[in-house]
Design a protein around this motif. Structure first.
Motif: not given
Ligand SMILES: O=C(O)[C@H](O)[C@@H](O)[C@H](O)[C@H](O)COP(=O)(O)O
Length: 228
Positions: A112-115, A154-161, A171-172
């Motif tokens: 879900a986080a990726m989408e 943190r720089g490599a994280l997608p917008p939602v985790v 949680r998201l």
């Protein structure tokens, strides 16, 4: 890191602070829509922001040109009493397509986080973000001790985790980058315990131990709205 840029010192009720924050944010949103034809906003959940959200909902704003999302969302149904989406929809006169949910809808949180991150990307950078803070100095659902919050990670994280805080429902959360990179940032907190926690956190400059530091490290300095 500078001393806390407290916009409103204490001896100010949550009602007054909430109304001031709503008025300041409304001006920012009008300016964003005027300049770019649209505004994107992230708002917090929890208990503190209800008065602020209610005051914002009373503001004369071009809601069809505003997209609102939660800074984070508990993995519950949108009609659950714990749902941040439920509170936000109760308070704001959102356009039918004016809400960007952070909902897993039964999917694994990682998927879900990726989408959701891909779906939110066109709305970034946010024009405005308002975050709350726990007494442990978490913001959104980014909690102390999360190694993903380190400067190298943190720089490599997608917008939602996804987030799995001990003792709380999964949680998201918006990741550090979209929160810190917002054009306008505000922190809404109440009580002496949180103000002391914020002061101590900023002295450490440690975003892993104190995630609230993420907001102060880069970009526009957040305005702190503190109620007695
Ligand atoms: O979903 C949530 O709970 C919030 O987004 C969270 O980050 C909140 O802002 C803090 O936990 C403070 O919550 P209170 O305002 O209830 O103290």
């Amino acid at each position: 890191m500078n001393a806390i840029p407290v916009t409103l010192a204490g001896a100010t009720t949550l009602t007054r602070v909430s109304e001031r924050l709503a008025a300041d944010l409304a001006a920012i949103l009008r300016q964003a829509v005027g300049e770019r034809g649209h505004a994107s906003l992230a708002v917090p959940g929890g208990t503190t922001p209800r008065e602020f959200l209610t005051a914002l909902g009373r503001c004369d704003l071009p809601w069809p040109q505003i997209t609102v999302m939660p800074t984070d969302e508990r993995d519950v149904a949108p009609d659950d009493m714990r749902s941040n989406e439920r509170m936000i929809r109760e308070c704001l006169p959102l356009a039918s397509d004016g809400y960007a949910p952070l909902r897993a809808d039964g999917r694994p949180l990682e998927d879900a986080a990726m989408e959701l991150g891909n779906r939110l990307a066109p709305l970034l950078p946010l024009d405005a973000v308002v975050v709350g803070m726990g007494a442990d100095t978490h913001i959104a659902s980014l909690f102390p001790g999360d190694p993903r919050l380190g400067r190298n990670e943190r720089g490599a994280l997608p917008p939602v985790v996804p987030s799995y805080p001990a003792g709380l429902e999964p949680r998201l959360s918006l990741a550090p980058s979209p929160l810190a990179a917002a054009r306008w940032k505000a922190l809404l907190i109440s009580g002496d315990e949180k103000r002391s926690a914020l002061t101590a956190a900023l002295e450490t400059k440690d975003p892993v131990a104190h995630p609230v530091c993420l907001l102060f490290e880069s970009g526009a300095s957040p305005r702190v709205y503190w109620a007695e």
